[in-house]
Write a protein that holds these residues in place. Structure first.
Motif, PDB file in Angstrom:
ATOM      1  N   MET A   1       0.833  -1.037   0.093  1.00  0.00           N
ATOM      2  CA  MET A   1      -0.007   0.165   0.010  1.00  0.00           C
ATOM      3  C   MET A   1       0.964   1.270   0.075  1.00  0.00           C
ATOM      4  O   MET A   1       1.402   1.661   1.007  1.00  0.00           O
ATOM      5  CB  MET A   1      -1.082  -0.011   1.238  1.00  0.00           C
ATOM      6  N   GLY A   2       0.722   1.946  -1.216  1.00  0.00           N
ATOM      7  CA  GLY A   2       1.593   3.202  -1.064  1.00  0.00           C
ATOM      8  C   GLY A   2       2.834   3.342  -0.727  1.00  0.00           C
ATOM      9  O   GLY A   2       3.457   3.820   0.227  1.00  0.00           O
ATOM     10  N   GLU A   3       3.861   2.262  -1.563  1.00  0.00           N
ATOM     11  CA  GLU A   3       5.160   2.026  -1.069  1.00  0.00           C
ATOM     12  C   GLU A   3       5.992   3.242  -1.168  1.00  0.00           C
ATOM     13  O   GLU A   3       6.928   3.484  -0.443  1.00  0.00           O
ATOM     14  CB  GLU A   3       5.642   0.837  -1.592  1.00  0.00           C
ATOM     15  N   ARG A   4       5.911   3.877  -2.289  1.00  0.00           N
ATOM     16  CA  ARG A   4       6.791   5.248  -2.520  1.00  0.00           C
ATOM     17  C   ARG A   4       6.326   6.447  -1.621  1.00  0.00           C
ATOM     18  O   ARG A   4       5.040   6.566  -1.640  1.00  0.00           O
ATOM     19  CB  ARG A   4       6.452   5.492  -4.195  1.00  0.00           C
ATOM     20  N   LEU A   5       7.260   6.703  -0.921  1.00  0.00           N
ATOM     21  CA  LEU A   5       7.257   7.844  -0.001  1.00  0.00           C
ATOM     22  C   LEU A   5       7.453   9.195  -1.024  1.00  0.00           C
ATOM     23  O   LEU A   5       8.628   9.239  -1.535  1.00  0.00           O
ATOM     24  CB  LEU A   5       7.881   7.861   0.912  1.00  0.00           C
ATOM     25  N   ASN A   6       6.646  10.157  -0.853  1.00  0.00           N
ATOM     26  CA  ASN A   6       6.893  11.317  -1.565  1.00  0.00           C
ATOM     27  C   ASN A   6       7.312  12.465  -0.655  1.00  0.00           C
ATOM     28  O   ASN A   6       6.576  12.521   0.452  1.00  0.00           O
ATOM     29  CB  ASN A   6       5.845  11.796  -2.445  1.00  0.00           C
ATOM     30  N   PHE A   7       7.656  13.527  -1.104  1.00  0.00           N
ATOM     31  CA  PHE A   7       7.983  14.815  -0.307  1.00  0.00           C
ATOM     32  C   PHE A   7       7.494  16.169  -0.968  1.00  0.00           C
ATOM     33  O   PHE A   7       7.796  16.439  -2.205  1.00  0.00           O
ATOM     34  CB  PHE A   7       9.244  14.928   0.438  1.00  0.00           C
ATOM     35  N   ALA A   8       6.735  16.809  -0.277  1.00  0.00           N
ATOM     36  CA  ALA A   8       6.505  18.379  -0.740  1.00  0.00           C
ATOM     37  C   ALA A   8       6.790  19.411   0.092  1.00  0.00           C
ATOM     38  O   ALA A   8       7.043  18.890   1.496  1.00  0.00           O
ATOM     39  CB  ALA A   8       4.964  18.458  -1.039  1.00  0.00           C
ATOM     40  N   THR A   9       7.638  20.277  -0.497  1.00  0.00           N
ATOM     41  CA  THR A   9       8.216  21.432   0.653  1.00  0.00           C
ATOM     42  C   THR A   9       7.485  22.505   0.878  1.00  0.00           C
ATOM     43  O   THR A   9       7.077  23.238  -0.278  1.00  0.00           O
ATOM     44  CB  THR A   9       9.777  21.658   0.075  1.00  0.00           C
ATOM     45  N   ALA A  10       7.172  23.057   1.926  1.00  0.00           N
ATOM     46  CA  ALA A  10       6.379  24.210   2.224  1.00  0.00           C
ATOM     47  C   ALA A  10       7.318  25.516   2.027  1.00  0.00           C
ATOM     48  O   ALA A  10       8.459  25.191   2.285  1.00  0.00           O
ATOM     49  CB  ALA A  10       5.949  24.082   3.656  1.00  0.00           C
ATOM     50  N   PRO A  11       6.749  26.609   1.951  1.00  0.00           N
ATOM     51  CA  PRO A  11       7.547  27.845   1.854  1.00  0.00           C
ATOM     52  C   PRO A  11       8.563  28.072   3.107  1.00  0.00           C
ATOM     53  O   PRO A  11       9.380  28.783   2.682  1.00  0.00           O
ATOM     54  CB  PRO A  11       6.358  28.932   1.907  1.00  0.00           C
ATOM     55  N   ASP A  12       8.359  27.556   4.033  1.00  0.00           N
ATOM     56  CA  ASP A  12       9.082  27.681   5.315  1.00  0.00           C
ATOM     57  C   ASP A  12      10.298  26.830   5.378  1.00  0.00           C
ATOM     58  O   ASP A  12      10.732  26.364   6.406  1.00  0.00           O
ATOM     59  CB  ASP A  12       8.422  27.763   6.554  1.00  0.00           C
ATOM     60  N   GLY A  13      10.283  25.708   4.294  1.00  0.00           N
ATOM     61  CA  GLY A  13      11.367  24.707   4.355  1.00  0.00           C
ATOM     62  C   GLY A  13      10.876  23.374   4.894  1.00  0.00           C
ATOM     63  O   GLY A  13      11.681  22.420   4.772  1.00  0.00           O
ATOM     64  N   VAL A  14       9.851  23.397   5.476  1.00  0.00           N
ATOM     65  CA  VAL A  14       9.357  21.855   5.843  1.00  0.00           C
ATOM     66  C   VAL A  14       8.909  20.792   4.870  1.00  0.00           C
ATOM     67  O   VAL A  14       8.123  21.274   4.231  1.00  0.00           O
ATOM     68  CB  VAL A  14       8.116  22.331   7.057  1.00  0.00           C
ATOM     69  N   ARG A  15       9.466  19.921   5.156  1.00  0.00           N
ATOM     70  CA  ARG A  15       9.174  18.802   4.253  1.00  0.00           C
ATOM     71  C   ARG A  15       7.905  18.106   4.583  1.00  0.00           C
ATOM     72  O   ARG A  15       8.125  17.388   5.853  1.00  0.00           O
ATOM     73  CB  ARG A  15      10.561  17.812   3.580  1.00  0.00           C
ATOM     74  N   ILE A  16       7.077  17.841   3.860  1.00  0.00           N
ATOM     75  CA  ILE A  16       5.598  17.065   4.219  1.00  0.00           C
ATOM     76  C   ILE A  16       5.766  15.907   3.488  1.00  0.00           C
ATOM     77  O   ILE A  16       5.881  15.756   2.295  1.00  0.00           O
ATOM     78  CB  ILE A  16       4.541  17.822   3.962  1.00  0.00           C
ATOM     79  N   ALA A  17       5.768  14.719   4.049  1.00  0.00           N
ATOM     80  CA  ALA A  17       5.785  13.433   3.538  1.00  0.00           C
ATOM     81  C   ALA A  17       4.388  12.919   3.033  1.00  0.00           C
ATOM     82  O   ALA A  17       3.442  13.410   3.790  1.00  0.00           O
ATOM     83  CB  ALA A  17       6.142  12.036   4.459  1.00  0.00           C
ATOM     84  N   TRP A  18       4.368  12.410   2.152  1.00  0.00           N
ATOM     85  CA  TRP A  18       3.058  11.834   1.256  1.00  0.00           C
ATOM     86  C   TRP A  18       3.011  10.842   0.570  1.00  0.00           C
ATOM     87  O   TRP A  18       4.155  10.484  -0.056  1.00  0.00           O
ATOM     88  CB  TRP A  18       2.234  12.948   0.784  1.00  0.00           C
ATOM     89  N   ARG A  19       1.959  10.056   0.392  1.00  0.00           N
ATOM     90  CA  ARG A  19       1.946   8.877  -0.548  1.00  0.00           C
ATOM     91  C   ARG A  19       0.352   8.751  -1.223  1.00  0.00           C
ATOM     92  O   ARG A  19      -0.557   9.396  -0.459  1.00  0.00           O
ATOM     93  CB  ARG A  19       2.524   7.652   0.079  1.00  0.00           C
ATOM     94  N   ASP A  20       0.336   8.087  -2.123  1.00  0.00           N
ATOM     95  CA  ASP A  20      -1.175   7.792  -2.486  1.00  0.00           C
ATOM     96  C   ASP A  20      -1.212   6.197  -3.138  1.00  0.00           C
ATOM     97  O   ASP A  20      -0.427   5.703  -3.307  1.00  0.00           O
ATOM     98  CB  ASP A  20      -1.573   8.740  -3.869  1.00  0.00           C
ATOM     99  N   ASP A  21      -2.602   5.898  -3.054  1.00  0.00           N
ATOM    100  CA  ASP A  21      -2.804   4.520  -3.190  1.00  0.00           C
ATOM    101  C   ASP A  21      -4.097   4.507  -4.267  1.00  0.00           C
ATOM    102  O   ASP A  21      -4.642   5.483  -4.343  1.00  0.00           O
ATOM    103  CB  ASP A  21      -3.239   3.688  -1.920  1.00  0.00           C
ATOM    104  N   GLY A  22      -4.085   3.421  -5.219  1.00  0.00           N
ATOM    105  CA  GLY A  22      -5.066   3.301  -5.881  1.00  0.00           C
ATOM    106  C   GLY A  22      -4.741   4.015  -7.273  1.00  0.00           C
ATOM    107  O   GLY A  22      -3.633   4.352  -7.479  1.00  0.00           O
ATOM    108  N   ASP A  23      -5.675   3.843  -8.278  1.00  0.00           N
ATOM    109  CA  ASP A  23      -5.759   4.405  -9.792  1.00  0.00           C
ATOM    110  C   ASP A  23      -5.365   5.925  -9.871  1.00  0.00           C
ATOM    111  O   ASP A  23      -6.087   6.912  -9.315  1.00  0.00           O
ATOM    112  CB  ASP A  23      -6.776   3.883 -10.605  1.00  0.00           C
ATOM    113  N   PRO A  24      -4.222   6.379 -10.206  1.00  0.00           N
ATOM    114  CA  PRO A  24      -4.098   7.921 -10.455  1.00  0.00           C
ATOM    115  C   PRO A  24      -5.140   8.361 -11.170  1.00  0.00           C
ATOM    116  O   PRO A  24      -5.240   9.731 -10.807  1.00  0.00           O
ATOM    117  CB  PRO A  24      -2.617   8.020 -10.996  1.00  0.00           C
ATOM    118  N   GLY A  25      -5.824   7.869 -11.877  1.00  0.00           N
ATOM    119  CA  GLY A  25      -7.060   8.331 -12.722  1.00  0.00           C
ATOM    120  C   GLY A  25      -8.236   8.482 -11.961  1.00  0.00           C
ATOM    121  O   GLY A  25      -9.312   9.299 -12.656  1.00  0.00           O
ATOM    122  N   ALA A  26      -8.238   7.645 -10.816  1.00  0.00           N
ATOM    123  CA  ALA A  26      -9.641   7.850 -10.213  1.00  0.00           C
ATOM    124  C   ALA A  26      -9.983   9.154  -9.524  1.00  0.00           C
ATOM    125  O   ALA A  26      -9.022   9.946  -9.258  1.00  0.00           O
ATOM    126  CB  ALA A  26      -9.580   6.492  -9.132  1.00  0.00           C
TER     127      ALA A  26
END
Length: 250
Positions: A1-26
């Protein structure tokens, strides 16, 4: 389930971890976790929902794999902006938004901050008022667990790793989000998205949840029997079914 861990960086430099599961087109469902929990806390219901929806979840700053950030950056508006940043990183223009307990406050803040980004809103174990004392939440959840056992309901699986964080400096930072808040969340009447408010019959937030359902235009209220605070932990099956039912109504 959601094996790939992604990161998005906020304007203050904080990295937020996220992942997704399921069909990307759903159709996308953005999940906002309960207080102190990592995004893995949603694991029990991901298999039930991922076949039909794209589930986008993240670790709130200070929890899971996300950076803690400065104490002053912990506010419900700030959490909502982080969640929108994750939705942007995932390539989503809008999503159904689900919040659990503390995360329901984040989801409501998001719906008020960026109404065009929210298709449907689902608030579990929510209240617009001050949080109930932890001992009371635990005691009422214990009573609900006794009722489920007497009814022959299986005990839900619990993994303590759902509440682990990479950086111990994040512990306790979420309390700053309550600083200076009024006794009741203003602006609920401005929420435009079709909304589900669901709460356990043994959750101290029950009356607050009912009030939220009255104040949010057209909101649907569902009572979750034999369930305490953090219904995702008490009865993940019932939680998943309510989400499916509400999204199917779309």
């Amino acid at each position: 389930m959601g094996e790939r861990l992604n990161f998005a960086t906020a304007p203050d430099g904080v990295r937020i971890a996220w992942r997704d599961d399921g069909d990307p087109g759903a159709p996308a469902v953005l999940l906002c976790s309960m207080g102190t929990a990592a995004m893995s806390v949603w694991d029990p219901i991901v298999p039930a929902l991922a076949p039909r929806w794209r589930l986008i979840r993240h670790d709130r700053r200070g929890d899971g794999e996300s950076d803690p950030g400065a104490p002053a950056s912990h506010s419900f508006q700030g959490y909502a902006r982080d969640a929108l940043m994750v939705l942007d990183a995932a390539g989503g223009s809008a999503a159904h938004v689900t919040g659990m307990a503390f995360g329901a406050r984040v989801a409501a803040a998001l719906a008020m901050l960026a109404p065009s980004r929210v298709n449907r809103l689902m608030l579990f174990d929510a209240t617009g008022g001050p949080p109930a004392p932890e001992p009371l939440r635990r005691e009422m959840s214990r009573k609900a667990a006794v009722l489920r056992a007497e009814a022959g309901r299986p005990k839900a699986f619990f993994d303590p790793r759902w509440f682990e964080r990479r950086d111990p400096a994040g512990a306790g930072l979420s309390r700053h989000a309550f600083a200076g808040l009024p006794d009741w969340t203003p602006g609920l009447e401005t929420i435009a998205a079709p909304t589900l408010v669901a709460c356990g019959d043994h959750d101290p937030n029950l009356e607050g949840a009912r009030r939220m359902a009255r104040e949010i235009p057209g909101a649907v209220f569902r009572l979750m029997p034999m369930t305490g605070h953090a219904s995702l932990l008490d009865d993940p099956g019932q939680t998943a079914e309510l989400i499916r039912e509400f999204l199917d109504a779309a």
